[in-house]
Write an enzyme that holds these catalytic residues in place. Structure first.
Site, mmCIF file in Angstrom:
data_model
loop_
_atom_site.group_PDB
_atom_site.id
_atom_site.type_symbol
_atom_site.label_atom_id
_atom_site.label_comp_id
_atom_site.label_asym_id
_atom_site.label_seq_id
_atom_site.Cartn_x
_atom_site.Cartn_y
_atom_site.Cartn_z
ATOM 1 N N GLU A 148 -12.784 1.374 -5.272
ATOM 2 C CA GLU A 148 -13.563 2.608 -5.415
ATOM 3 C C GLU A 148 -12.984 3.544 -6.461
ATOM 4 O O GLU A 148 -11.767 3.600 -6.663
ATOM 5 C CB GLU A 148 -13.587 3.381 -4.088
ATOM 6 C CG GLU A 148 -14.238 2.675 -2.944
ATOM 7 C CD GLU A 148 -14.228 3.521 -1.676
ATOM 8 O OE1 GLU A 148 -14.766 3.036 -0.662
ATOM 9 O OE2 GLU A 148 -13.689 4.660 -1.689
ATOM 10 N N TYR A 179 -12.753 10.253 3.033
ATOM 11 C CA TYR A 179 -13.324 9.217 2.176
ATOM 12 C C TYR A 179 -13.605 7.914 2.923
ATOM 13 O O TYR A 179 -14.014 6.932 2.305
ATOM 14 C CB TYR A 179 -12.433 9.015 0.946
ATOM 15 C CG TYR A 179 -12.529 10.217 0.027
ATOM 16 C CD1 TYR A 179 -13.505 10.289 -0.957
ATOM 17 C CD2 TYR A 179 -11.691 11.315 0.201
ATOM 18 C CE1 TYR A 179 -13.633 11.409 -1.768
ATOM 19 C CE2 TYR A 179 -11.813 12.443 -0.597
ATOM 20 C CZ TYR A 179 -12.793 12.485 -1.578
ATOM 21 O OH TYR A 179 -12.923 13.601 -2.365
ATOM 22 N N HIS A 233 0.813 -1.225 0.000
ATOM 23 C CA HIS A 233 0.000 0.000 0.000
ATOM 24 C C HIS A 233 0.848 1.278 0.000
ATOM 25 O O HIS A 233 0.820 2.072 0.925
ATOM 26 C CB HIS A 233 -0.965 0.009 1.194
ATOM 27 C CG HIS A 233 -1.943 -1.114 1.173
ATOM 28 N ND1 HIS A 233 -2.957 -1.243 2.109
ATOM 29 C CD2 HIS A 233 -2.090 -2.173 0.324
ATOM 30 C CE1 HIS A 233 -3.669 -2.336 1.843
ATOM 31 N NE2 HIS A 233 -3.146 -2.912 0.765
#
Length: 373
Positions: free
Chosen positions: A236, A246, A143
Site C-alpha cells: 500500500e 489504516y 517487520h
C-alpha cells in the site's frame, strides 16, 4: 589534465549501459560496490554521503566515493530483516551536525526498533543517546519499519512495523504498526492525537500498519506519504493523517501466504482508511522519493519506489515510477532497472538532481541514474 581528472572523479567506473523510459533515456553509473545489504543513504552538505549496511556499519563516502567507517554505532540485532536501518540528517545539520539512526535494538524481552540521535564527528558518533524505543520488545526478526522523515515544521516521524504479530497493529498500548511523531530531541508533541488518552502510547500518530519501509514528504502538499508491505499482495501507499486507523489486519488487499485465504474482514470497513494506491501482486516496496529535480524534467513530481520483487508483469526487482494527478489518482506506472536484476532497497534524489539507488544484496551497490545526454 583538468579534463582527465574530471573523468576520474566524476565517472569513477566504466561507461554504463543506457536505458530508455517513457520520457527519458538515461544511464546507470555504479559508484560503490561491495556493500553488505545497504539500507539507507543521506547526503551531507559538503558533498559526502552516509550509507548504512544492515550488519551494523555506517559508511562515510568521500566526494570521490572512497569509503571510511564511522565508529560509535549502537549494538544492533542483525538477524532476519533487522539490523542498522535508516540514517537521516537533522534539518539544521549544517549548524548542529546531528544525525539519526534507526535500528533493531536488543533488550529485555527480545528486539524492537530504536532511534538514536548523535553528532557526527570526523571518525565517530559523539554525544549519542537513544531517544525512542519501540515497546514492547518481542521475539522474531521481521517487520521493523524504520524510515525517518522530518516535516516542514521540524517534527520527526518514524515508521514502525508490527513485528510479524499482526493483531498488535490494532492495540492502543503499544507502538507496533504505527507512525510515531516526536520533537527532534525525542519529546512527545503536546498535540499528538493520543496524548492524554488512557491506554494509548502518546508517541503514536496513527495505527493499523503492517511494515512501512518507505516514507517521504509530498513536495506539493507537505503531507507524509508512506508505503508498506502487504502479506501476499496488498502492498500500500498511504497518506498519513493524525489519529487514523489504516486497517491492518482487519482490512487488506492481500491474502495469507501459501493458502491464498482471506485475512481479516475484507478490503473495506467503516472507520478504517483506504490506501491511496495498492499493488496486487506484491512488489515488496522499500525506499520512496518524490522527484523534484531538473535533470529529468518529465519526471517532475513522480514517485519513485524501490521494488524487491517482480510484481505482475515484471520478472525481476526494479525501480517503480508512478505518476499521480492532483486528486491523488495514479495515472501511469513504469518499471525501471529490470536488467539490474537486483533488489532495490532505497532511492533518493541527490542535491545534484540525479537519482541514487541502493541495491540490497550481499554485494550491494550504490548506483546513480544520469541523463544519457
Amino acid at each position: 589534465m583538468r579534463v582527465f581528472l574530471c573523468l576520474l572523479l566524476c565517472f569513477p567506473f566504466a561507461a554504463a549501459a543506457q536505458y530508455k523510459s517513457d520520457e527519458h533515456t538515461f544511464r546507470v553509473v555504479k559508484l560503490v560496490d561491495g556493500l553488505d545489504h545497504p539500507w539507507s543513504l543521506a547526503f551531507l552538505p559538503d558533498g559526502r554521503m552516509l550509507v548504512t549496511e544492515r550488519a551494523g556499519r555506517l559508511n562515510l563516502l568521500s566526494s570521490g566515493f572512497k569509503r571510511s567507517n564511522i565508529e560509535g554505532v549502537p549494538r544492533v540485532a542483525a538477524s532476519g530483516q533487522g539490523g542498522l536501518l535508516e540514517v537521516a540528517l537533522h534539518p539544521r545539520f549544517s549548524e548542529n551536525r546531528i544525525i539519526y539512526l534507526s535500528y533493531s535494538g536488543p533488550g529485555e524481552g527480545g528486539v524492537s526498533t530504536e532511534l538514536l540521535r548523535a553528532k557526527l564527528g570526523a571518525t565517530r558518533l559523539e554525544e549519542a543517546q537513544v531517544i525512542f524505543r519501540q515497546e514492547p520488545k518481542t521475539t522474531g526478526g521481521i517487520h521493523f519499519g524504520g524510515r525517518i522523515v522530518f516535516d516542514r515544521a521540524g517534527f520527526l516521524y518514524l515508521t514502525l512495523g508490527e513485528r510479524g504479530q499482526m493483531q498488535r497493529a490494532q492495540v492502543p498500548g503499544n507502538h507496533h504498526g504505527s507512525v510515531i511523531r516526536l520533537h527532534d530531541d525525542g519529546r512527545v508533541p503536546a498535540d499528538n492525537p493520543f496524548v492524554g488518552k488512557s491506554d494509548w502510547k502518546p508517541e503514536k500518530f496513527d495505527f493499523g500498519h503492517r511494515n512501512m519501509q518507505g516514507a517521504a514528504l509530498n513536495p506539493q502538499t507537505g503531507a507524509l506519504w508512506t508505503h508498506e508491505h502487504g502479506p501476499q499482495g496488498g502492498d500500500e501507499i498511504n497518506v498519513i493523517r493524525a489519529g487514523t486507523n489504516y486497517g491492518w489486519p482487519v482490512i487488506t488487499y492481500g491474502v495469507n501466504y501459501g493458502t491464498g485465504t482471506k485475512i481479516g474482514e475484507g478490503t473495506r470497513k467503516e472507520g478504517m482508511a483506504q490506501p491511496l494506491y495498492y499493488w496486487v501482486p506484491s512488489i515488496a516496496p522499500s525506499g520512496m522519493a518524490f522527484y523534484t529535480g531538473d535533470s529529468f524534467p518529465d519526471w517532475k513530481n513522480n514517485v519513485l519506489v524501490g521494488a524487491m520483487l517482480g510484481g505482475a508483469a515484471q520478472g525481476y526487482p526494479h525501480l517503480e515510477r508512478l505518476v499521480f494527478n492532483q486528486d491523488g489518482d495514479e495515472t501511469s506506472r513504469q518499471s525501471l532497472l529490470l536488467d539490474l536484476k537486483q533488489r532495490i532497497r532505497d532511492v533518493r534524489q541527490g542535491p545534484d538532481g540525479l537519482i541514487y539507488v541502493l541495491t540490497d544484496e550481499e554485494n550491494g551497490a550504490l548506483v546513480r541514474l544520469e541523463p544519457a545526454n
